[in-house]
Design a protein around this motif. Structure first.
Motif, PDB file in Angstrom:
ATOM      1  N   VAL A 167      -8.934  -2.423  14.288  1.00 25.01           N
ATOM      2  CA  VAL A 167      -7.709  -1.701  13.821  1.00 25.01           C
ATOM      3  C   VAL A 167      -7.094  -0.903  14.649  1.00 25.01           C
ATOM      4  O   VAL A 167      -5.867  -0.524  14.485  1.00 25.01           O
ATOM      5  N   THR A 168      -7.689  -0.583  15.963  1.00 21.31           N
ATOM      6  CA  THR A 168      -6.668   0.055  16.958  1.00 21.31           C
ATOM      7  C   THR A 168      -5.883  -0.968  17.531  1.00 21.31           C
ATOM      8  O   THR A 168      -4.558  -0.451  17.610  1.00 21.31           O
ATOM      9  N   ARG A 169      -6.007  -2.223  17.564  1.00 20.82           N
ATOM     10  CA  ARG A 169      -5.082  -3.102  18.082  1.00 20.82           C
ATOM     11  C   ARG A 169      -3.903  -3.218  17.096  1.00 20.82           C
ATOM     12  O   ARG A 169      -2.780  -3.197  17.510  1.00 20.82           O
ATOM     13  N   ALA A 170      -4.172  -3.039  15.734  1.00 14.14           N
ATOM     14  CA  ALA A 170      -3.163  -3.166  14.794  1.00 14.14           C
ATOM     15  C   ALA A 170      -2.208  -1.997  14.938  1.00 14.14           C
ATOM     16  O   ALA A 170      -0.728  -2.067  14.794  1.00 14.14           O
ATOM     17  N   ALA A 171      -2.785  -0.602  15.136  1.00 13.16           N
ATOM     18  CA  ALA A 171      -2.048   0.549  15.446  1.00 13.16           C
ATOM     19  C   ALA A 171      -1.072   0.520  16.872  1.00 13.16           C
ATOM     20  O   ALA A 171      -0.152   0.868  16.467  1.00 13.16           O
ATOM     21  N   SER A 172      -1.749   0.115  17.598  1.00 17.33           N
ATOM     22  CA  SER A 172      -1.230   0.017  18.964  1.00 17.33           C
ATOM     23  C   SER A 172       0.034  -1.063  19.184  1.00 17.33           C
ATOM     24  O   SER A 172       1.035  -0.667  19.806  1.00 17.33           O
ATOM     25  N   ARG A 173      -0.345  -2.114  18.438  1.00 20.33           N
ATOM     26  CA  ARG A 173       1.078  -2.919  18.311  1.00 20.33           C
ATOM     27  C   ARG A 173       1.971  -2.492  17.512  1.00 20.33           C
ATOM     28  O   ARG A 173       3.248  -2.705  17.951  1.00 20.33           O
ATOM     29  N   THR A 174       1.688  -1.765  16.549  1.00 20.62           N
ATOM     30  CA  THR A 174       2.974  -1.197  15.585  1.00 20.62           C
ATOM     31  C   THR A 174       3.499  -0.075  16.699  1.00 20.62           C
ATOM     32  O   THR A 174       4.890   0.071  16.574  1.00 20.62           O
ATOM     33  N   ALA A 175       2.727   0.925  17.366  1.00 17.08           N
ATOM     34  CA  ALA A 175       3.362   1.544  18.297  1.00 17.08           C
ATOM     35  C   ALA A 175       4.167   1.267  19.555  1.00 17.08           C
ATOM     36  O   ALA A 175       5.296   1.522  19.738  1.00 17.08           O
ATOM     37  N   MET A 176       3.855   0.030  19.956  1.00 14.26           N
ATOM     38  CA  MET A 176       4.323  -0.580  20.938  1.00 14.26           C
ATOM     39  C   MET A 176       5.769  -1.304  20.708  1.00 14.26           C
ATOM     40  O   MET A 176       6.747  -0.875  21.293  1.00 14.26           O
ATOM     41  N   SER A 177       5.865  -1.750  19.300  1.00 15.31           N
ATOM     42  CA  SER A 177       6.990  -1.973  18.722  1.00 15.31           C
ATOM     43  C   SER A 177       8.165  -0.733  18.572  1.00 15.31           C
ATOM     44  O   SER A 177       9.301  -1.041  18.846  1.00 15.31           O
ATOM     45  N   LEU A 178       7.616   0.153  18.227  1.00 16.29           N
ATOM     46  CA  LEU A 178       8.422   1.543  18.063  1.00 16.29           C
ATOM     47  C   LEU A 178       9.051   2.162  19.219  1.00 16.29           C
ATOM     48  O   LEU A 178      10.246   2.550  19.412  1.00 16.29           O
ATOM     49  N   ALA A 179       8.029   1.978  20.377  1.00 13.95           N
ATOM     50  CA  ALA A 179       8.397   2.361  21.766  1.00 13.95           C
ATOM     51  C   ALA A 179       9.286   1.661  22.265  1.00 13.95           C
ATOM     52  O   ALA A 179      10.625   2.191  22.814  1.00 13.95           O
ATOM     53  N   ARG A 180       9.394   0.296  22.130  1.00 16.03           N
ATOM     54  CA  ARG A 180      10.302  -0.667  22.651  1.00 16.03           C
ATOM     55  C   ARG A 180      11.718  -0.246  22.124  1.00 16.03           C
ATOM     56  O   ARG A 180      12.917  -0.142  22.702  1.00 16.03           O
ATOM     57  N   ALA A 181      11.691  -0.155  20.663  1.00 17.39           N
ATOM     58  CA  ALA A 181      12.896   0.269  20.098  1.00 17.39           C
ATOM     59  C   ALA A 181      13.729   1.614  20.490  1.00 17.39           C
ATOM     60  O   ALA A 181      14.606   1.721  20.674  1.00 17.39           O
ATOM     61  N   SER A 216      12.456  -2.688  10.791  1.00 17.99           N
ATOM     62  CA  SER A 216      12.806  -1.620  10.062  1.00 17.99           C
ATOM     63  C   SER A 216      11.952  -0.607   9.907  1.00 17.99           C
ATOM     64  O   SER A 216      12.050   0.526   9.479  1.00 17.99           O
ATOM     65  N   SER A 217      10.482  -0.893  10.246  1.00 20.48           N
ATOM     66  CA  SER A 217       9.488  -0.150  10.127  1.00 20.48           C
ATOM     67  C   SER A 217       9.494   0.900  11.242  1.00 20.48           C
ATOM     68  O   SER A 217       9.733   0.792  12.381  1.00 20.48           O
ATOM     69  N   SER A 218       9.270   2.284  10.885  1.00 18.39           N
ATOM     70  CA  SER A 218       9.608   3.443  11.678  1.00 18.39           C
ATOM     71  C   SER A 218       8.336   4.228  11.453  1.00 18.39           C
ATOM     72  O   SER A 218       8.394   5.559  11.729  1.00 18.39           O
ATOM     73  N   SER A 219       7.125   3.873  11.080  1.00 19.35           N
ATOM     74  CA  SER A 219       5.914   4.764  10.726  1.00 19.35           C
ATOM     75  C   SER A 219       4.705   3.765  11.253  1.00 19.35           C
ATOM     76  O   SER A 219       4.312   2.787  10.920  1.00 19.35           O
ATOM     77  N   ILE A 220       4.143   4.406  12.334  1.00 12.81           N
ATOM     78  CA  ILE A 220       2.719   3.913  12.577  1.00 12.81           C
ATOM     79  C   ILE A 220       1.640   4.100  11.591  1.00 12.81           C
ATOM     80  O   ILE A 220       0.963   3.203  11.250  1.00 12.81           O
ATOM     81  N   ARG A 243      -1.516   1.095   7.465  1.00  8.26           N
ATOM     82  CA  ARG A 243      -1.789   1.055   5.997  1.00  8.26           C
ATOM     83  C   ARG A 243      -1.460  -0.280   5.336  1.00  8.26           C
ATOM     84  O   ARG A 243      -2.035  -0.652   4.552  1.00  8.26           O
ATOM     85  N   THR A 244      -0.308  -0.861   5.636  1.00  9.00           N
ATOM     86  CA  THR A 244       0.234  -1.963   5.344  1.00  9.00           C
ATOM     87  C   THR A 244      -0.706  -3.217   5.691  1.00  9.00           C
ATOM     88  O   THR A 244      -1.142  -4.004   4.863  1.00  9.00           O
ATOM     89  N   ARG A 245      -1.087  -3.049   7.057  1.00  7.77           N
ATOM     90  CA  ARG A 245      -1.794  -4.150   7.484  1.00  7.77           C
ATOM     91  C   ARG A 245      -3.331  -4.059   7.180  1.00  7.77           C
ATOM     92  O   ARG A 245      -3.936  -5.292   7.022  1.00  7.77           O
ATOM     93  N   ARG A 246      -3.801  -3.147   7.060  1.00 10.69           N
ATOM     94  CA  ARG A 246      -5.294  -2.692   6.528  1.00 10.69           C
ATOM     95  C   ARG A 246      -5.230  -1.875   5.400  1.00 10.69           C
ATOM     96  O   ARG A 246      -5.757  -0.797   5.496  1.00 10.69           O
ATOM     97  N   PRO A 247      -4.893  -2.247   4.117  1.00 17.48           N
ATOM     98  CA  PRO A 247      -4.937  -1.499   3.124  1.00 17.48           C
ATOM     99  C   PRO A 247      -6.471  -0.658   2.774  1.00 17.48           C
ATOM    100  O   PRO A 247      -6.627   0.093   1.998  1.00 17.48           O
ATOM    101  N   GLU A 248      -7.550  -1.414   3.125  1.00 14.99           N
ATOM    102  CA  GLU A 248      -8.783  -0.867   2.983  1.00 14.99           C
ATOM    103  C   GLU A 248      -9.273   0.491   3.547  1.00 14.99           C
ATOM    104  O   GLU A 248      -9.890   0.926   3.115  1.00 14.99           O
ATOM    105  N   ALA A 282       0.899  -1.263  -0.097  1.00 10.99           N
ATOM    106  CA  ALA A 282      -0.116   0.052   0.102  1.00 10.99           C
ATOM    107  C   ALA A 282       0.860   1.197  -0.019  1.00 10.99           C
ATOM    108  O   ALA A 282       1.082   1.982   1.206  1.00 10.99           O
ATOM    109  N   PRO A 283       1.555   1.586  -1.028  1.00  8.12           N
ATOM    110  CA  PRO A 283       2.297   2.747  -1.194  1.00  8.12           C
ATOM    111  C   PRO A 283       1.387   4.190  -0.757  1.00  8.12           C
ATOM    112  O   PRO A 283       0.250   4.193  -1.405  1.00  8.12           O
ATOM    113  N   THR A 284       2.327   4.988  -0.618  1.00 10.17           N
ATOM    114  CA  THR A 284       1.770   6.511  -0.719  1.00 10.17           C
ATOM    115  C   THR A 284       1.872   6.870  -1.978  1.00 10.17           C
ATOM    116  O   THR A 284       2.526   6.773  -2.943  1.00 10.17           O
TER     117      THR A 284
END
Length: 291
Positions: free
Chosen positions: A225-239, A81-85, A90-95, A34-36
């Protein structure tokens, strides 16, 4: 991200070893990747997109069908390598097709979400992305209130250092070139309240007044949808704060959220339509499809 930044389709094809035509077919048929899209229609990808494409190729080599491989990588934790919530969701939920919104209205929506969480939620996981520290300091008192009712609260901005001030959220620093410097987010993931608002500032707006700066925005009250976003944010916060954010998954993120009800989907769709009228419909560039 400055104008022209990001990866073009030719570079992604070379790095992933998937030809350009195939990338376009996958996007059209499966919404993946799902590119920009830039105003001129050109696709721009991230390093995380390349990693996900490589994962799909690896899974197909093991015998999985293309749809099954894509579903597998969408459900996996975001690549290191992902650094964008925003891009991660958008990658997980392209709809979830983003619409365009000025900063002034985005501020109002964020405050409404924060107020509702403080009034009705408890013991949730909350994340916020502020681009710069000065933006966060303006509303720091509000986020201290959010911290008081949360099991974990974390904010991203260009802080000098990672820290966990008493009574406040964990402060996760982001680098000057980090995609999060262009992102705005409010994520509230709690048993009784689940909503996320993610936005990415459009490039080339130095001539616009601050309140009129435009963002591509996605929002949803659907728990999945919220859970997908919060898991991504958690990964970035840990990093960003390895010594401050727990390595053990908080209870709220360890299981799967309850499925969204038809009522929640209908309310989300109705709100999207209301926002489109508030901003003048297509004249303002709002194009969010119902989720």
């Amino acid at each position: 991200m400055t104008p022209g930044a990001g990866l073009g389709i030719a570079e992604v094809a070379a790095r992933s070893r998937i030809d350009q035509r195939t990338l376009r077919v996958w996007e059209a048929r499966h919404g993946f990747p799902a590119p920009t899209r830039l105003p001129n229609g050109r696709r721009k990808y991230t390093d995380a997109d390349v990693e996900l494409l490589r994962e799909v190729v690896t899974l197909r080599d093991t015998g999985l069908s293309l749809p099954a491989a894509i579903d597998r990588v969408r459900g996996a934790p975001p690549p290191a390598s992902s650094s964008s919530i925003f891009a991660g969701l958008r990658t997980r939920r392209p709809e979830l097709s983003p619409g365009t919104m000025p900063k002034g209205l985005l501020t109002s929506l964020s405050r409404a979400i924060e107020d509702e969480y403080c009034a009705n939620a408890d013991r949730g996981v909350v994340f916020g992305s502020f681009q710069s520290e000065r933006h966060y300091r303006v509303v720091e008192s509000r986020w201290r209130d959010l911290t008081a009712t949360s099991d974990l609260c974390c904010v991203f901005a260009d802080f000098d250092n990672a820290k966990a001030p008493a009574g406040g959220p964990v402060e996760a620093p982001i680098g000057e070139a980090d995609p999060l410097t262009r992102e705005w987010s409010v994520i509230c993931d709690a048993p009784t309240f689940s909503v996320c608002l993610l936005a990415r500032e459009r490039p080339g707006q130095s001539d616009r007044p601050d309140a009129g700066r435009l963002f591509d925005m996605i929002w949803s009250a659907e728990p999945e949808v919220t859970r997908a976003a919060s898991r991504t944010a958690m990964s970035l916060a840990r990093a960003a704060t390895p010594d401050l954010v727990p390595t053990v998954e908080p209870e709220q993120l360890s299981g799967e959220p309850l499925p969204s009800s038809p009522e929640i989907r209908a309310l989300t769709s109705l709100t999207n339509r209301m926002l489109s009228y508030a901003e003048g419909g297509s004249a303002a560039g709002w194009g969010h499809r119902p989720v």
